[in-house]
Write an enzyme that holds these catalytic residues in place. Sequence first.
Site, short mmCIF file in Angstrom:
data_model
loop_
_atom_site.label_atom_id
_atom_site.label_comp_id
_atom_site.label_asym_id
_atom_site.label_seq_id
_atom_site.Cartn_x
_atom_site.Cartn_y
_atom_site.Cartn_z
N ALA A 65 0.79 -1.24 -0.09
CA ALA A 65 -0.15 0.19 -0.18
C ALA A 65 0.95 1.37 0.25
CB ALA A 65 -0.95 -0.04 1.27
N GLY A 110 0.35 -4.95 1.25
CA GLY A 110 -0.90 -5.01 0.53
C GLY A 110 -0.66 -5.57 -0.99
N GLU A 113 -0.99 -9.38 -0.01
CA GLU A 113 -2.07 -9.67 0.25
C GLU A 113 -3.07 -9.80 -0.92
OE1 GLU A 113 -2.30 -6.29 3.18
OE2 GLU A 113 -3.17 -7.70 4.65
N GLU A 133 4.77 -4.90 7.44
CA GLU A 133 4.05 -3.97 8.07
C GLU A 133 4.43 -3.41 9.43
OE1 GLU A 133 2.58 -6.40 6.31
OE2 GLU A 133 0.87 -5.29 5.01
#
Length: 257
Positions: A65, A110, A113, A133
Amino acid sequence: MSWDTVRLEFREDVATLTIDRSDALNALNVETLEAMAEAIEQAKTDGARTLVLTGAGETAFIAGADIAYMQELSVSGAREWGELGHSVANALESFPAPTIAAINGYAFGGGCEMALACDLRVASESAVIGNPEIDLGIIPGWGATQRLPRLVGDEAARRMIYLGERLDAESAAEAGLVGEVVPDEDLESTVSELADRLAAKPEAAIQTAKRAIDQRYESQQAAALNYEKHAFAGLFDTDDQREGMAAFLEDREPEFN
Ligand code: DAK
């Protein structure tokens, strides 16, 4: 079809969705996530019988992200951001036909993910995969707390998430995180061949097989993902989150409490 940072291309019944933000190693911002959601919907409408997700260029699948964007998020902003990422990951997971992540480089946070939300993962030899993260003072918030243990087992997932471990492609395959590792130059052809084989299977049967396999964890997963989403947002506005993201953007080691 194309958006500023996303392309959707069809080769017969196989759709390929490519994330293309080369200035940020294909990191996902709001615009890119919204475009992904539209592209996935379009691929469904157009009847794709396999959907491939990959990153443009040779360095990154998706480096995560967008940290610069997240740095400024409030708790409520983080909640909305979490919703958006979850909706895209869920759209991949519930895509009617099989999906393949063609992991062509860094797949972090992300990005990892989004790969976890696909049915199958093929990695190039130089890919590196993980959920780092924790070193930003947050947790994975788009499904890794649920989808990673399912693939690699509880202990390995805890190690990856608690320690922010980044696995090279071979280690990721040994852990069960990817199904296949191929030389970088063979990734595209290997994935194309796999996608074609899947697309040639009887459509109703393969889609039913996918839905049946997904039943295994569906009801439990919805509640757990909801917990993850709120837990993630709660970490915003903490000193460690601000420090972790500032340290990344300033290219220095974080000093956590
Ligand atoms: N976000 C924004 N920019 C990024 C980025 C990212 N994730 N990753 C790389 N970039 C940018 C860099 O800032 C740099 O920009 P410029 O300085 O050139 O402007 C450019 O891409 C090239 O990166 P580097 O200079 O760092 O390149 P290197 O080859 O040296 O290193 C690297 C590549 C991938 C190892 C390194 O960039 C890296 O460690 N990147 C961060 C990886 C990471 O920590 N990813 C996880 C992000 S956190 C949520 C749920 C989930 C999430 C968020 C919210 N909710 C529920 C609300 C998910 C969180 C994440 O994904």
